[in-house]
Design an enzyme around this catalytic site. Sequence first.
Site, short mmCIF file in Angstrom:
data_model
loop_
_atom_site.label_atom_id
_atom_site.label_comp_id
_atom_site.label_asym_id
_atom_site.label_seq_id
_atom_site.Cartn_x
_atom_site.Cartn_y
_atom_site.Cartn_z
N ILE A 160 0.85 -0.95 -0.01
CA ILE A 160 0.15 0.10 -0.13
C ILE A 160 0.74 1.33 -0.04
O ILE A 160 0.59 2.19 -0.70
CB ILE A 160 -0.92 -0.04 1.05
CG1 ILE A 160 -1.83 -1.34 1.18
CG2 ILE A 160 -1.69 1.19 1.02
CD1 ILE A 160 -2.75 -1.40 2.39
N ARG A 242 -3.58 1.63 11.52
CA ARG A 242 -4.19 1.01 12.84
C ARG A 242 -4.30 2.19 13.63
O ARG A 242 -3.28 2.71 13.73
CB ARG A 242 -3.59 -0.34 13.28
CG ARG A 242 -3.93 -1.36 12.58
CD ARG A 242 -5.34 -1.81 12.53
NE ARG A 242 -5.63 -3.00 11.87
CZ ARG A 242 -6.32 -3.26 10.74
NH1 ARG A 242 -6.29 -1.94 9.97
NH2 ARG A 242 -6.56 -4.40 10.08
N GLU A 271 -11.88 2.02 18.20
CA GLU A 271 -13.14 1.95 17.30
C GLU A 271 -13.85 0.76 17.71
O GLU A 271 -13.58 -0.11 18.26
CB GLU A 271 -12.52 1.97 15.68
CG GLU A 271 -11.99 0.76 15.27
CD GLU A 271 -11.29 0.77 14.06
OE1 GLU A 271 -11.75 -0.34 13.24
OE2 GLU A 271 -10.46 1.69 13.50
N HIS A 289 -13.15 3.74 9.10
CA HIS A 289 -12.60 2.61 8.51
C HIS A 289 -12.99 1.92 7.17
O HIS A 289 -13.38 0.66 7.12
CB HIS A 289 -12.50 1.59 9.78
CG HIS A 289 -11.40 0.52 9.41
ND1 HIS A 289 -10.83 0.08 10.64
CD2 HIS A 289 -10.74 -0.20 8.74
CE1 HIS A 289 -9.76 -0.76 10.47
NE2 HIS A 289 -9.74 -0.90 9.19
N GLY A 291 -11.03 1.83 4.31
CA GLY A 291 -9.83 1.78 3.35
C GLY A 291 -10.08 0.99 2.21
O GLY A 291 -9.70 1.42 1.22
#
Length: 350
Positions: A160, A242, A271, A289, A291
């Site tokens: 990534i 994270r 979260e 979240h 992504g």
Amino acid sequence: MADRRPRVWISQPLFDDTVAQLAAYCDVVATEQVSAHSAAELAAQLAEVDGALVTLNDRIGAAEITNALALKMIANVGVGYNNLDIGALSAAGIVASNTPDVLTETTADLGFSLLMAAARRIVESDRWLRDGNWGQWSFTTMLGADLHGSTLGILGMGRIGQAIARRGHHGFGMKVLYHNRSQLPAEQEQAVGARYVGFDELLAGVDHLILVLPYTAQNHHIINAAALARMKPTATLVNIARGGIVDELALADALAHGRLASAALDVYENEPNVRPELLALRNIVLTPHIGSASLATRRAMVQVAVDNLLAGLGIGPDAGKPANAINAELLGDGAARIAAAGKKIDDKKR
């Protein structure tokens, strides 16, 4: 007597047509609504199955598998797996897998989208306009930071990170610096236009910093008050890795007092709970979240997880060899481990 079909638990609602592939080989118990399973609920479900398809919502450690005598395989739908205690699973002979590769480009898209939104104050501008504050055009309204020609920093240079570097270097003409556990080969650096630097140099030298490193105990709060103090007060910070990587209270304080210009977070330490100190700020973009949240990518992730689970249960062309096993060292004695698990459950029934 016919062989017993493996029993599989699916912890969260996924894509019915993809999950249905399991039903051809397994007895499937599927959770019908998004659920925050307690430790006791996880333990009860895992005690009854041979395999499980779980998500990052499901935290599984030693306590949750104590009575999971038949459990052979847990397939995690996600590239990250800090919701799983891999040491405890390995000690119990349970193979775990994740879903890398298929979400790389989508997550990189989201990371770059957050960078653009935060640096150019897109969300803040939207709110300001909706609140009726736009009386007339002003030369100094919502001044943000350029991306083109600026210096992009990447902490964590896996798949990534490299995809983000490509976008920055080739798409926006950005100078790219990165820090990683190890330096990439020269040809990989050249392909994405990136240069390796030390951690402190990265913090001090970049206009925008994107976090893409895995969460480990060593990386806990690696972006703390001291790290933020090394960054430019005009800089942007983006976290798509994270939540525990960032000290969120220190970040909120830096943003509130002008020591950092802007930030964007897609992940959080506790979260789905987000700190009120972050929610109160206007110079931060917050997403839940997402992504990997494109339809095509999420479907691909579930497919990989299903393939991993079937292989881990000894079914299909990759039987015994799930492609994305995290604790792959267990695969060598797969047959013996499966036989042992079968004996355990038989003994339990006596």
